[in-house]
Design a protein around this motif. Structure first.
Motif, PDB file in Angstrom:
ATOM      1  N   MET A   1       0.813  -1.218   0.000  1.00  0.00           N
ATOM      2  CA  MET A   1       0.000   0.000   0.000  1.00  0.00           C
ATOM      3  C   MET A   1       0.846   1.268   0.000  1.00  0.00           C
ATOM      4  N   ASP A   2       1.956   1.299   0.705  1.00  0.00           N
ATOM      5  CA  ASP A   2       2.801   2.504   0.686  1.00  0.00           C
ATOM      6  C   ASP A   2       3.309   2.786  -0.722  1.00  0.00           C
ATOM      7  N   GLU A   3       3.559   1.763  -1.472  1.00  0.00           N
ATOM      8  CA  GLU A   3       3.993   1.884  -2.865  1.00  0.00           C
ATOM      9  C   GLU A   3       2.823   2.270  -3.782  1.00  0.00           C
ATOM     10  N   ALA A   4       1.635   1.778  -3.458  1.00  0.00           N
ATOM     11  CA  ALA A   4       0.457   1.999  -4.300  1.00  0.00           C
ATOM     12  C   ALA A   4      -0.126   3.398  -4.168  1.00  0.00           C
ATOM     13  N   ARG A   5      -0.038   3.985  -2.990  1.00  0.00           N
ATOM     14  CA  ARG A   5      -0.701   5.280  -2.759  1.00  0.00           C
ATOM     15  C   ARG A   5      -0.278   6.373  -3.742  1.00  0.00           C
ATOM     16  N   PRO A   6       1.016   6.552  -4.037  1.00  0.00           N
ATOM     17  CA  PRO A   6       1.372   7.596  -5.010  1.00  0.00           C
ATOM     18  C   PRO A   6       0.791   7.346  -6.400  1.00  0.00           C
ATOM     19  N   ALA A   7       0.736   6.086  -6.821  1.00  0.00           N
ATOM     20  CA  ALA A   7       0.156   5.766  -8.129  1.00  0.00           C
ATOM     21  C   ALA A   7      -1.338   6.044  -8.138  1.00  0.00           C
ATOM     22  N   MET A   8      -2.020   5.694  -7.035  1.00  0.00           N
ATOM     23  CA  MET A   8      -3.454   5.968  -6.949  1.00  0.00           C
ATOM     24  C   MET A   8      -3.715   7.467  -6.931  1.00  0.00           C
ATOM     25  N   ARG A   9      -2.903   8.192  -6.195  1.00  0.00           N
ATOM     26  CA  ARG A   9      -3.070   9.653  -6.151  1.00  0.00           C
ATOM     27  C   ARG A   9      -2.881  10.272  -7.539  1.00  0.00           C
TER      28      ARG A   9
END
Length: 100
Positions: free
Chosen positions: A16-24
């Motif tokens: 999730m820490d890796e995914a959050r910037p992509a989702m943002r």
């Protein structure tokens, strides 16, 4: 006719820490698109890694155009690399709404 999109997908909680910037990034790009009224991802409080999706679009045509944007193609590649599973998305046609 307004359309609402409701769904979910899962990303491994440890990613999730890796995914959050992509989702943002995809959220920011989508929210300025013509016809986008709402575009949201939210992690389930009780189920880490489960992402709830909610969108509202001014028309089915604008939603269709959104799905063909370059940032959605990038997001498709990124989410596959993050191990996304359990994607279930439903589109609803909305004839009216009421604030409760």
């Amino acid at each position: 006719m307004t359309v609402a999109v409701i769904g979910q997908f899962r990303i491994p909680a440890e990613r999730m820490d890796e995914a959050r910037p992509a989702m943002r990034k995809v959220m920011d790009a989508t929210r300025v698109e013509d016809g986008c009224i709402e575009y949201n991802y939210a992690e389930d409080v009780l189920d880490p890694g489960l992402i709830r999706v909610s969108e509202v679009w001014a028309s089915r045509e604008q939603l269709a155009a959104h799905l063909k944007t370059p940032h959605m193609a990038v997001w498709a590649e990124e989410r596959a690399g993050l191990g996304l599973t359990g994607r279930a998305i439903t589109v609803y046609e909305v004839s009216g709404s009421e604030t409760i």
